[in-house]
Design an enzyme around this catalytic site. Sequence first.
Site, PDB file in Angstrom:
ATOM      1  N   HIS A  76       0.824  -1.212   0.000  1.00 47.79           N
ATOM      2  CA  HIS A  76       0.000   0.000   0.000  1.00 47.79           C
ATOM      3  C   HIS A  76       0.861   1.265   0.000  1.00 47.79           C
ATOM      4  CE1 HIS A  76      -4.006   1.742   1.744  1.00 47.79           C
ATOM      5  NE2 HIS A  76      -3.410   2.619   0.956  1.00 47.79           N
ATOM      6  N   ARG A  80       1.907   8.977  -6.218  1.00 46.98           N
ATOM      7  CA  ARG A  80       1.454  10.254  -6.823  1.00 46.98           C
ATOM      8  C   ARG A  80       1.985  10.459  -8.244  1.00 46.98           C
ATOM      9  NH1 ARG A  80      -1.845  10.325  -2.608  1.00 46.98           N
ATOM     10  NH2 ARG A  80      -1.044  11.209  -0.678  1.00 46.98           N
ATOM     11  N   ASN A 111      -5.146   5.924  -7.037  1.00 48.17           N
ATOM     12  CA  ASN A 111      -5.784   7.239  -6.876  1.00 48.17           C
ATOM     13  C   ASN A 111      -4.824   8.375  -7.242  1.00 48.17           C
ATOM     14  OD1 ASN A 111      -4.214   6.689  -4.578  1.00 48.17           O
ATOM     15  ND2 ASN A 111      -5.402   8.069  -3.279  1.00 48.17           N
ATOM     16  N   HIS A 195     -10.538  -0.296   0.533  1.00 47.78           N
ATOM     17  CA  HIS A 195     -10.556   0.750   1.564  1.00 47.78           C
ATOM     18  C   HIS A 195     -11.936   0.670   2.197  1.00 47.78           C
ATOM     19  CE1 HIS A 195      -9.470   4.966   3.060  1.00 47.78           C
ATOM     20  NE2 HIS A 195     -10.668   4.712   3.535  1.00 47.78           N
ATOM     21  N   ASP A 309       0.808   2.315   3.808  1.00 49.12           N
ATOM     22  CA  ASP A 309      -0.105   3.369   3.349  1.00 49.12           C
ATOM     23  C   ASP A 309       0.653   4.685   3.230  1.00 49.12           C
ATOM     24  OD1 ASP A 309      -2.244   4.798   2.457  1.00 49.12           O
ATOM     25  OD2 ASP A 309      -3.386   4.736   4.323  1.00 49.12           O
ATOM     26  N   HIS A 313       1.953  14.295   1.658  1.00 43.42           N
ATOM     27  CA  HIS A 313       1.353  15.570   1.231  1.00 43.42           C
ATOM     28  C   HIS A 313       2.345  16.671   1.590  1.00 43.42           C
ATOM     29  CE1 HIS A 313      -2.623  13.862   0.390  1.00 43.42           C
ATOM     30  NE2 HIS A 313      -2.458  13.116   1.467  1.00 43.42           N
TER      31      HIS A 313
HETATM   32  C1  NCD Z   1      -4.391   8.330   1.170  1.00 46.46           C
HETATM   33  C2  NCD Z   1      -3.835   9.338   0.155  1.00 46.46           C
HETATM   34  O1  NCD Z   1      -3.502  10.469   0.537  1.00 46.46           O
HETATM   35  O2  NCD Z   1      -3.721   8.979  -1.033  1.00 46.46           O
HETATM   36  N1  NCD Z   1      -4.675   8.992   2.402  1.00 46.46           N
HETATM   37  C3  NCD Z   1      -4.792   8.451   3.637  1.00 46.46           C
HETATM   38  O3  NCD Z   1      -5.166   9.164   4.570  1.00 46.46           O
HETATM   39  N2  NCD Z   1      -4.507   7.195   3.869  1.00 46.46           N
HETATM   40  C4  NCD Z   1      -5.604   7.659   0.602  1.00 46.46           C
HETATM   41  C5  NCD Z   1      -6.100   6.505   1.424  1.00 46.46           C
HETATM   42  O4  NCD Z   1      -5.440   5.456   1.493  1.00 46.46           O
HETATM   43  O5  NCD Z   1      -7.167   6.634   2.006  1.00 46.46           O
HETATM   44 ZN    ZN Z   2      -3.957   4.480   1.057  1.00 49.74          ZN
END
Ligand code: NCD
Ligand code: ZN
Length: 456
Positions: A76, A80, A111, A195, A309, A313
């Site tokens: 996971h 980007r 995504n 998810h 995950d 950002h």
């Molecule tokens: C993830 C993202 O920023 O792409 N954000 C998160 O809080 N985990 C998306 C996701 O896995 O929900």
């Molecule tokens: Zn995620």
Amino acid sequence: MTASRRTTRRSSPEGGRSRDLALVLAGRTWLEGKIRSIEIGIDEEGTIRAIGRSLQGAPRHDVGESLLLPSATDLHVHFRDPGRESEPEDFATGTLQAALGGVGLVADMPNTRPRVDTLDRLRAKEARVQGRALVDVLLYAAATPRAPIDLLARRAGAFKLYLSPTTDVDEVPTSADLDLLLKRVAATNLPLSVHAENPDRFDREIEPANPPDWNRVRPVDAERAAVDSLRRRPRSLRLHVAHVTDATIAGRLRKEGDSFEATPHHLLLSMRSGDGAKFKVNPPLRSERQRRALWEAFVRGAVPCLASDHAPHSPDEKQRPFPLAPSGMPNVETMLPLLLARVRAGDLPLPVLLAAACDRPARWIGQPRGRIAIGHRADLLVVDFRERRTIAARGLHAPCGWTAFEGWEGIFPREHYLRGRRIVEGGEFVGDPDGTIVRPEFAPDRSAPQPRSITE
Ligand code: NCD
Ligand code: ZN
């Protein structure tokens, strides 16, 4: 060493077969319940061909007292790529962090901008991996009601289904769409990661100002409801639930035999670990009591997979007012080091970590790696438990420039081998951008080859 590879014919006392070895790695590892000396014979293709006490002939690298461990598979990550101009990540930067953090295979989420929901977009993403990735990559395609599931299944490594809105995901399937979608994905035989939060259970009355508020907006109840909605799936579906935060949900999934993951942040941080949007993540950080229950389940080996995950950002985005700031935190470089530090502290058995970080994630996506076993890929780490490091964002490689684990202890691999080639030495990247795109090679626990394993 890799430059001067010769091939030598060697017999392997424990592998029982004679093979051409290109490299022998000597060190110690976890073997049949304890740490023992070991030699690993690797062929020209980067496959483990021999495991023994003493293999001679091939170029040999002795790591002394250090441990030889399989590298991790992270199911996971969000790299980007493609993304916005301002996006603080791409395949080059993301896979560098993976390599330095001991992750040899990353599974990248769909995504991105645009979302990976057509064959053209999938091909475009493949083109961004080639020649830039420093470790191997599996690409998820988005399972949406309008996506051409059959076409995508010809090239994707797995599917991802979002049952709730999150970063760059606004639309989720209706309950009627969901049943059909699960059937269509099951028919492809590809794995599906979900998810699992049900937005009907979100509390939209609350104006969140901090992580405890965020936990009230998106409560555990939303996770439970979403997991319930997956119960009607076809039994043949290779289901995996992403970022489970609650031990009772974990217990239920385990009883049903489904795969799932927990993240380092849900295992190690609670909603009171830090204020501000850097600690805003989906699903939210939970209470200390819930965190501890999840950690205890993990330590017992009751959580099949560990996944980062990794969702970076930029600091600017995270500095927006809490309700508007995006969710997610970087983690791919720190995931294994944080957990290896827990092993060193005596809080976590090494075999439990290896099963969750290396073996089971690789099985779920049908990859012959994640164990020191004959026939497995020689994707290996050299770890010295004496080399402790205090984690600080300035010593990490995330372009976003921050970590929620500032000041935590980490044990980073000293060396990392991908297909028998050294890509990290002394904690520095020394390889080439020759990571490859991988897809499932066998169905987990069905037609899986059964190589001899010495890590369990
Ligand atoms: C993830 C993202 O920023 O792409 N954000 C998160 O809080 N985990 C998306 C996701 O896995 O929900
Ligand atoms: Zn995620």
